[in-house]
Enzyme design. Structure first.
Site, PDB file in Angstrom:
ATOM      1  N   ASP A  90      -7.152   2.392   8.231  1.00  0.00           N
ATOM      2  CA  ASP A  90      -5.910   3.170   8.157  1.00  0.00           C
ATOM      3  C   ASP A  90      -5.661   4.209   9.136  1.00  0.00           C
ATOM      4  OD1 ASP A  90      -3.212   3.816   7.026  1.00  0.00           O
ATOM      5  OD2 ASP A  90      -3.887   3.024   4.946  1.00  0.00           O
ATOM      6  N   GLU A  94       0.740  -1.138  -0.027  1.00  0.00           N
ATOM      7  CA  GLU A  94      -0.135  -0.122  -0.082  1.00  0.00           C
ATOM      8  C   GLU A  94       0.946   1.185  -0.019  1.00  0.00           C
ATOM      9  OE1 GLU A  94      -2.372   3.361   1.547  1.00  0.00           O
ATOM     10  OE2 GLU A  94      -0.552   2.350   2.489  1.00  0.00           O
ATOM     11  N   GLU A  95       1.794   1.244   0.782  1.00  0.00           N
ATOM     12  CA  GLU A  95       2.701   2.444   0.843  1.00  0.00           C
ATOM     13  C   GLU A  95       3.289   2.930  -0.587  1.00  0.00           C
ATOM     14  OE1 GLU A  95       2.815   4.498   3.074  1.00  0.00           O
ATOM     15  OE2 GLU A  95       2.585   3.160   4.931  1.00  0.00           O
TER      16      GLU A  95
END
Length: 384
Positions: A244, A223-224
């Site tokens: 998140d 995801e980053e």
């Protein structure tokens, strides 16, 4: 079924265990094994994609209109950009974070010959040598270097250690769990979200909670760097909620207490009806919440939509101070999120039409509008 009582001790113990496992994007195998093992211990069936994203199914009364909850196990990190003549390492970031927060960080270098420890330092690190220049030098990744805690006084000695360009670097989280409920650490984004999901699952298994549809518990690994949930959804999933961090900073409405419901991020508004349902659940279950809009932020939801998945998405967050730096959260927010998740997954399905990939106008949703527009709408049954 109303919200369930979440075991906060289990939640914080899982967060401690997750923070202890280095998992920068691209180096997530160990944390994937840990999370998958815990999911199996809780009784869920686990499947992994080729690269290691996790899908754990908890069966409900039916498969159609399945729901998904998603968070990511990967964190920020760095890679070796260049081996320097002075025996130190030039770095590039993995994920979007400032070199300002890298200065002084302890780190691990994963080389072909083993794991080395080191410290990220500004190029001018000694006040005894550079005097006031330590405070006037620029900030940026080209202005820091990693000092390896091994014999590496020059390029030749560094090469003997087996360090190569592209080697992964994990940044120490240095967590503190305070008695007043505050948690300070790097990588709370999104190890805290993973812990919330595990706590919600543990609660449901302990209480024997039933759900109206299948629940897919998804844990992504990139995801980053923007990949997120782009390739893990299946066609039977009609809605997906991402967990998140929210940014509790000046100009934002996020908070370190309760649930922060994201109304939009930089990719646009989240699904109106799914977001409204979450807000209604917070109000009916007396879960503290606030709403926020994020300007420089995207999550697993964005990657799923951009990949072409026709799925309703929403984002619920725990407020984080100094996101992507030395982050701070409060256990109250984590518990609130886990409670909301249990309330949501056990709640009735309201948009029955969503069980179909394509359908006619009958049963399609309505949004509040002016009377003239309503009169022009076709005469169809409102969504249940």
């Amino acid at each position: 079924m109303p919200r369930l009582a979440v075991d906060t001790h289990y939640l914080t113990e899982q967060l401690k265990a997750l923070l202890a496992i280095p998992s920068p994007t691209g180096y997530t195998d160990t944390v994937v094994r840990y999370v998958a093992g815990e999911l199996e211990r809780l009784g869920l069936k686990v499947e992994l994609t080729r690269r290691g994203a996790i899908s754990a199914l908890r069966q409900g009364s039916r498969r159609a209109s399945a729901r998904a909850i998603v968070s990511h196990v990967d964190t920020l990190g760095a890679q070796v950009k260049r081996l320097k003549e002075n025996g130190r390492l030039e770095l590039v970031p993995v994920g979007n974070w400032s070199a300002r927060f890298a200065e002084g960080a302890r780190a691990q270098i994963f080389s072909d010959k083993g794991i080395y420890r080191g410290t990220i330092l500004p190029l001018k690190a000694s006040g005894h040598t550079f005097n006031d220049e330590i405070d006037t030098q620029p900030v940026g990744w080209s202005h820091v270097e990693l000092r390896v805690d091994a014999l590496s006084r020059d390029l030749t000695e560094l090469e003997k250690l087996g360090v190569h360009v592209g080697d992964m670097i994990a940044i120490d989280p240095q967590p503190e769990f305070l008695e007043n409920g505050y948690i300070v650490s790097r990588h709370l984004d999104n190890k805290a979200g993973v812990a919330v999901m595990l706590a919600a699952i543990e609660t449901m298994e302990r209480e024997g909670a039933a759900t109206p549809v299948d629940i897919h518990w998804l844990f992504t690994i990139a995801e980053e760097v923007g990949v997120g949930a782009s390739s893990i959804l299946t066609p039977d999933i009609a809605s997906m909620i991402a967990i998140d961090n929210g940014t509790s900073a000046p100009g934002q409405n996020s908070a370190e207490f309760g649930v922060t419901v994201a109304m939009a991020d930089q990719t646009g508004p989240f699904d109106y009806h799914l977001t409204k349902k979450l807000i209604n659940l917070c109000e009916s279950e007396e879960i503290k919440y606030q709403r926020d809009v994020f300007r420089y932020y995207r999550s697993d939801s964005a990657s799923a939509i951009e990949a072409g998945h026709d799925v309703r998405t929403a984002l619920i967050t725990f407020g984080v101070d100094a996101s992507h730096g030395y982050e701070r959260i409060h256990v109250h927010a984590l518990r609130s999120l886990a409670e909301l998740v249990t309330a949501y997954v056990t709640s009735p399905v309201e948009i029955e039409r969503d069980r179909n990939l394509h359908a006619g106008l009958k049963g399609f949703t309505r949004q509040p509008n002016d009377e003239a527009t309503q009169e022009l709408a076709e005469n169809s049954d409102p969504a249940e």
